[in-house]
Design a protein around this motif. Structure first.
Motif, PDB file in Angstrom:
ATOM      1  N   UNK A 142     -12.483   7.000 -18.328  1.00  0.00           N
ATOM      2  CA  UNK A 142     -11.730   7.877 -19.157  1.00  0.00           C
ATOM      3  C   UNK A 142     -11.480   9.167 -18.634  1.00  0.00           C
ATOM      4  N   UNK A 143     -10.288   9.760 -18.692  1.00  0.00           N
ATOM      5  CA  UNK A 143      -9.834  10.926 -18.202  1.00  0.00           C
ATOM      6  C   UNK A 143     -11.037  12.275 -18.514  1.00  0.00           C
ATOM      7  N   UNK A 144     -11.742  12.068 -19.528  1.00  0.00           N
ATOM      8  CA  UNK A 144     -12.573  13.053 -19.771  1.00  0.00           C
ATOM      9  C   UNK A 144     -13.866  12.977 -18.777  1.00  0.00           C
ATOM     10  N   UNK A 145     -14.030  11.864 -18.386  1.00  0.00           N
ATOM     11  CA  UNK A 145     -15.272  11.477 -17.426  1.00  0.00           C
ATOM     12  C   UNK A 145     -14.870  11.975 -16.114  1.00  0.00           C
ATOM     13  N   UNK A 146     -13.754  12.212 -15.696  1.00  0.00           N
ATOM     14  CA  UNK A 146     -13.256  12.727 -14.501  1.00  0.00           C
ATOM     15  C   UNK A 146     -13.230  14.183 -14.484  1.00  0.00           C
ATOM     16  N   UNK A 147     -13.273  14.807 -15.546  1.00  0.00           N
ATOM     17  CA  UNK A 147     -12.793  16.567 -15.666  1.00  0.00           C
ATOM     18  C   UNK A 147     -14.150  17.084 -15.001  1.00  0.00           C
ATOM     19  N   UNK A 148     -15.370  16.789 -14.916  1.00  0.00           N
ATOM     20  CA  UNK A 148     -16.362  17.528 -14.080  1.00  0.00           C
ATOM     21  C   UNK A 148     -15.966  17.471 -12.575  1.00  0.00           C
ATOM     22  N   UNK A 149     -15.631  16.222 -12.272  1.00  0.00           N
ATOM     23  CA  UNK A 149     -15.444  16.140 -10.614  1.00  0.00           C
ATOM     24  C   UNK A 149     -13.928  17.115 -10.494  1.00  0.00           C
ATOM     25  N   UNK A 150     -13.161  17.186 -11.487  1.00  0.00           N
ATOM     26  CA  UNK A 150     -11.658  17.933 -11.074  1.00  0.00           C
ATOM     27  C   UNK A 150     -12.077  19.455 -11.142  1.00  0.00           C
ATOM     28  N   UNK A 151     -12.948  19.581 -11.992  1.00  0.00           N
ATOM     29  CA  UNK A 151     -13.609  21.407 -12.123  1.00  0.00           C
ATOM     30  C   UNK A 151     -14.279  21.604 -10.749  1.00  0.00           C
ATOM     31  N   UNK A 152     -15.252  20.574 -10.246  1.00  0.00           N
ATOM     32  CA  UNK A 152     -15.778  20.984  -9.112  1.00  0.00           C
ATOM     33  C   UNK A 152     -14.746  20.990  -8.052  1.00  0.00           C
ATOM     34  N   UNK A 153     -13.729  20.169  -7.703  1.00  0.00           N
ATOM     35  CA  UNK A 153     -12.768  20.090  -6.645  1.00  0.00           C
ATOM     36  C   UNK A 153     -11.982  21.531  -6.799  1.00  0.00           C
ATOM     37  N   UNK A 154     -11.624  21.913  -7.999  1.00  0.00           N
ATOM     38  CA  UNK A 154     -10.638  23.021  -8.031  1.00  0.00           C
ATOM     39  C   UNK A 154     -11.490  24.203  -7.746  1.00  0.00           C
ATOM     40  N   UNK A 155     -12.635  24.196  -7.738  1.00  0.00           N
ATOM     41  CA  UNK A 155     -13.609  25.439  -7.398  1.00  0.00           C
ATOM     42  C   UNK A 155     -13.745  25.667  -5.846  1.00  0.00           C
ATOM     43  N   UNK A 156     -13.301  24.494  -5.148  1.00  0.00           N
ATOM     44  CA  UNK A 156     -13.386  24.503  -3.664  1.00  0.00           C
ATOM     45  C   UNK A 156     -12.280  25.339  -2.999  1.00  0.00           C
TER      46      UNK A 156
END
Length: 156
Positions: A142-156
């Motif tokens: 689900x999209x919400x399960x991907x959100x932590x990976x998105x946040x991590x990627x945006x911080x790089x």
């Protein structure tokens, strides 16, 4: 070897999407199908797009009738996704994800993740700001399960 930024796709409107526009952004893309049981995920992807777009997240939907669950025309698909799920992120013209007619982007993504055939609609790929594939996600993710990976990627 190809580079993620060498690809182009065509929006349903006919406008070209040059992947060079994604340089420095995190990209979440998936093969979609309007009549698929996972189609409600589009609402979640729109939510992620709205929440993180200003921070550098791009979302791209690539409709596919490979599994016979997409509407007959790009126009019908665009209207359906907008009306039922509020989609405002770009959606491309229909593509194939497997076989001889597979879209080169999906051939590339499968090679980069060494994960083989796309088994169903809503297989997702997360690409980092550097154009490297971070992860492939299953249709059930689900999209919400991907959100932590998105946040991590945006911080790089």
């Amino acid at each position: 070897m190809s580079d993620f930024y060498n690809f182009t796709e065509t929006e349903m409107s006919g406008q070209k999407i040059d992947f060079n526009e994604f340089k420095g952004k995190v990209v979440l893309l998936m093969n979609t199908a309007s009549k698929c049981g996972f189609a409600p995920q589009l609402e979640g992807f729109e939510g992620l797009y709205q929440k993180y777009h200003e921070q550098g997240l791009a979302v791209l939907g690539l409709p596919s009738n490979q599994f016979r669950q997409e509407l007959a025309s790009d126009e019908e698909t665009a209207e359906y996704c907008s009306v039922h799920f509020g989609v405002t992120f770009p959606m491309t013209k229909q593509i194939w994800v497997n076989g001889k007619e597979a879209d080169p982007l999906f051939t590339y993504l499968k090679e980069q993740t060494n994960t083989g055939r796309i088994k169903w609609n809503f297989t997702k790929f997360l690409i980092g700001r550097d154009g490297e594939v971070i992860k492939r996600y299953s249709p059930r993710t689900k999209p919400e399960q991907i959100e932590p990976d998105i946040i991590k990627a945006l911080q790089k």
